[in-house]
Motif scaffolding. Sequence first.
Motif, PDB file in Angstrom:
ATOM      1  N   MET A  90      33.022  40.832  36.890  1.00 39.69           N
ATOM      2  CA  MET A  90      34.105  41.362  37.723  1.00 39.69           C
ATOM      3  C   MET A  90      34.630  40.293  38.689  1.00 39.69           C
ATOM      4  N   GLN A  91      33.749  39.412  39.174  1.00 38.79           N
ATOM      5  CA  GLN A  91      34.189  38.346  40.069  1.00 38.79           C
ATOM      6  C   GLN A  91      35.165  37.404  39.367  1.00 38.79           C
ATOM      7  N   ALA A  92      34.919  37.150  38.092  1.00 39.15           N
ATOM      8  CA  ALA A  92      35.809  36.264  37.328  1.00 39.15           C
ATOM      9  C   ALA A  92      37.189  36.904  37.150  1.00 39.15           C
ATOM     10  N   ILE A  93      37.220  38.222  36.894  1.00 32.52           N
ATOM     11  CA  ILE A  93      38.495  38.931  36.768  1.00 32.52           C
ATOM     12  C   ILE A  93      39.241  38.892  38.104  1.00 32.52           C
ATOM     13  N   GLU A  94      38.506  39.112  39.186  1.00 30.65           N
ATOM     14  CA  GLU A  94      39.130  39.074  40.514  1.00 30.65           C
ATOM     15  C   GLU A  94      39.721  37.692  40.786  1.00 30.65           C
ATOM     16  N   ALA A  95      38.963  36.637  40.467  1.00 29.11           N
ATOM     17  CA  ALA A  95      39.451  35.274  40.700  1.00 29.11           C
ATOM     18  C   ALA A  95      40.727  35.010  39.910  1.00 29.11           C
ATOM     19  N   PHE A  96      40.799  35.553  38.690  1.00 26.17           N
ATOM     20  CA  PHE A  96      41.971  35.333  37.849  1.00 26.17           C
ATOM     21  C   PHE A  96      43.166  36.143  38.326  1.00 26.17           C
ATOM     22  N   LEU A  97      42.952  37.408  38.648  1.00 25.52           N
ATOM     23  CA  LEU A  97      44.056  38.326  38.915  1.00 25.52           C
ATOM     24  C   LEU A  97      44.553  38.329  40.360  1.00 25.52           C
ATOM     25  N   THR A  98      43.760  37.848  41.296  1.00 28.26           N
ATOM     26  CA  THR A  98      44.177  37.910  42.701  1.00 28.26           C
ATOM     27  C   THR A  98      45.513  37.192  42.893  1.00 28.26           C
ATOM     28  N   GLY A  99      46.493  37.952  43.353  1.00 23.61           N
ATOM     29  CA  GLY A  99      47.821  37.398  43.594  1.00 23.61           C
ATOM     30  C   GLY A  99      48.698  37.320  42.366  1.00 23.61           C
ATOM     31  N   ARG A 100      48.166  37.719  41.226  1.00 25.32           N
ATOM     32  CA  ARG A 100      48.945  37.626  39.992  1.00 25.32           C
ATOM     33  C   ARG A 100      49.468  38.989  39.557  1.00 25.32           C
ATOM     34  N   ILE A 101      50.542  38.958  38.759  1.00 24.97           N
ATOM     35  CA  ILE A 101      51.045  40.149  38.084  1.00 24.97           C
ATOM     36  C   ILE A 101      51.085  39.780  36.610  1.00 24.97           C
ATOM     37  N   TRP A 102      50.231  40.453  35.788  1.00 24.56           N
ATOM     38  CA  TRP A 102      49.925  39.950  34.446  1.00 24.56           C
ATOM     39  C   TRP A 102      50.074  41.057  33.401  1.00 24.56           C
ATOM     40  N   ILE A 103      50.578  40.700  32.233  1.00 29.30           N
ATOM     41  CA  ILE A 103      50.657  41.654  31.128  1.00 29.30           C
ATOM     42  C   ILE A 103      49.233  42.034  30.716  1.00 29.30           C
ATOM     43  N   ARG A 104      48.959  43.321  30.712  1.00 31.94           N
ATOM     44  CA  ARG A 104      47.586  43.794  30.526  1.00 31.94           C
ATOM     45  C   ARG A 104      46.961  43.260  29.247  1.00 31.94           C
ATOM     46  N   GLN A 105      47.664  43.303  28.145  1.00 34.40           N
ATOM     47  CA  GLN A 105      47.065  42.923  26.857  1.00 34.40           C
ATOM     48  C   GLN A 105      46.744  41.442  26.771  1.00 34.40           C
ATOM     49  N   PHE A 106      47.317  40.636  27.692  1.00 43.70           N
ATOM     50  CA  PHE A 106      47.086  39.189  27.655  1.00 43.70           C
ATOM     51  C   PHE A 106      46.116  38.711  28.732  1.00 43.70           C
ATOM     52  N   ILE A 107      45.514  39.637  29.461  1.00 43.98           N
ATOM     53  CA  ILE A 107      44.483  39.239  30.425  1.00 43.98           C
ATOM     54  C   ILE A 107      43.270  38.718  29.654  1.00 43.98           C
ATOM     55  N   PRO A 108      42.798  37.501  29.946  1.00 45.39           N
ATOM     56  CA  PRO A 108      41.751  36.880  29.117  1.00 45.39           C
ATOM     57  C   PRO A 108      40.343  37.401  29.423  1.00 45.39           C
ATOM     58  N   PHE A 109      40.183  38.718  29.492  1.00 47.41           N
ATOM     59  CA  PHE A 109      38.892  39.359  29.716  1.00 47.41           C
ATOM     60  C   PHE A 109      38.842  40.627  28.875  1.00 47.41           C
ATOM     61  N   PRO A 110      37.665  41.123  28.554  1.00 43.93           N
ATOM     62  CA  PRO A 110      37.562  42.365  27.771  1.00 43.93           C
ATOM     63  C   PRO A 110      38.298  43.514  28.452  1.00 43.93           C
ATOM     64  N   GLN A 111      39.008  44.307  27.658  1.00 44.83           N
ATOM     65  CA  GLN A 111      39.817  45.391  28.214  1.00 44.83           C
ATOM     66  C   GLN A 111      38.966  46.448  28.930  1.00 44.83           C
ATOM     67  N   GLU A 112      37.714  46.601  28.521  1.00 49.43           N
ATOM     68  CA  GLU A 112      36.876  47.586  29.195  1.00 49.43           C
ATOM     69  C   GLU A 112      36.577  47.159  30.639  1.00 49.43           C
TER      70      GLU A 112
END
Length: 442
Positions: free
Chosen positions: A1-23
Amino acid sequence: MQAIEAFLTGRIWIRQFIPFPQELVQQAINQGNAIVLNGISADGQCARCLEKSPDYVIPYACASCEAVCRYCRTCIKMGRISSCTELVVWRTPSTVNAGLRTFGWTGDLTPLQESASKAISKSIRERKDHLLYAVCGAGKTEILFSPIHEALQKGLRICVAAPRTDVILELSPRFKQAFPDTTIHTLYGDSPEQSGYGEIILATTHQLYRFHEAFDLLFVDEADAFPYSLDPSLERAVKKASKPSAPIIYISATPPKTLQKRITGQSTIFRRYHGAPLPVPVYRAMWNYERQIRKGNLPLPLKRWIEDKLQKQQPFLLFFPSIQLIDQVCPLLHKVDSRIESVHSKDPQRKEKVMQLREGMLAGLATSTILERGITIPHLQVAVIGSDHRVFDRAALIQIAGRVGRSAKDPTGEVVFFHNGITRQMDAARQEILFYNKEGRV
């Protein structure tokens, strides 16, 4: 979860292209750390670039949801956004990482640079916008280092944005050397994936479409350059990527009058860091140059100029008004010397070719205006072929001339405007350079 937070903080990203498991993405949404937005809102506004004009938000038959969707043409190069597209935004505030930071830049600032650097720091502390109006070769990047170091130690997240990839690629190694213990991300079209939480983001202005209230401090370098200067969506992207109270520092050698009038806090430097004057362009007539090139002949004045630079072993840039003309002239240049190559915006090897010119593996490059900014090569000489063409306006010609004489070891050089007739833009550029040199005298 920390890695997802580091990636997404401040970003607006297309869900299907987020480089982490969808679950894991869904878990973050369920916990309230992230929210999902529709790509196009009910009132027809793109959530990513804020475009809402019906000329750019277009209805179409969507195969994904099997209904009539709208999609955004403005930011389509970043991946298509439709009404049914799910965008993910991280909502939990990021942790402030304040504290001492290593400062790897050990150079000295001139009194003018020091004054501008302190003025920028003051504007940042007061959360006010600022304009740094400084000539090409004034050492603008070095002026920014101290204010950025101060901001980092306060835990601020910083972005330095510029309209062109070449400028960002030029800045990246310099920033990594100046701030060695800081996580720095360099973002441009097709840039490699970078992990972790970027404390400094170096990005082309188009990449700011993908950020939302991410930055406590934002620098816009080359604020007058295409495409930023002619694309309102990029100005919106800068505002959207900044937090509401974040100051924006604009940096330019040729700022538009509208920017000069709008920004109250300003620093002006009309002198290069090494003290030598800016090279003043000279005019040389080269009649019917396009016709000669189309017929397979390299115009004699240009050929003689190139041969002179080859004999003196001086690297050079030849600026042409169109890619078509570059393609036509390239075989003719190869006949003069096989080490003369061409480069333009559609060339995937332009980064490598610029490096080869810098390292002496190439003698010269025929280029479009893509290299008018952000390029520093010692001993460089410049010729503009067709300087009377409409693509070479005053600002472009000043920036092109500014590529020459940037090194303290060799502060002189030649800038030639080959023309079919002298234009007002050519005269305006030359007069402005003369004005800078006059104002910059001590």
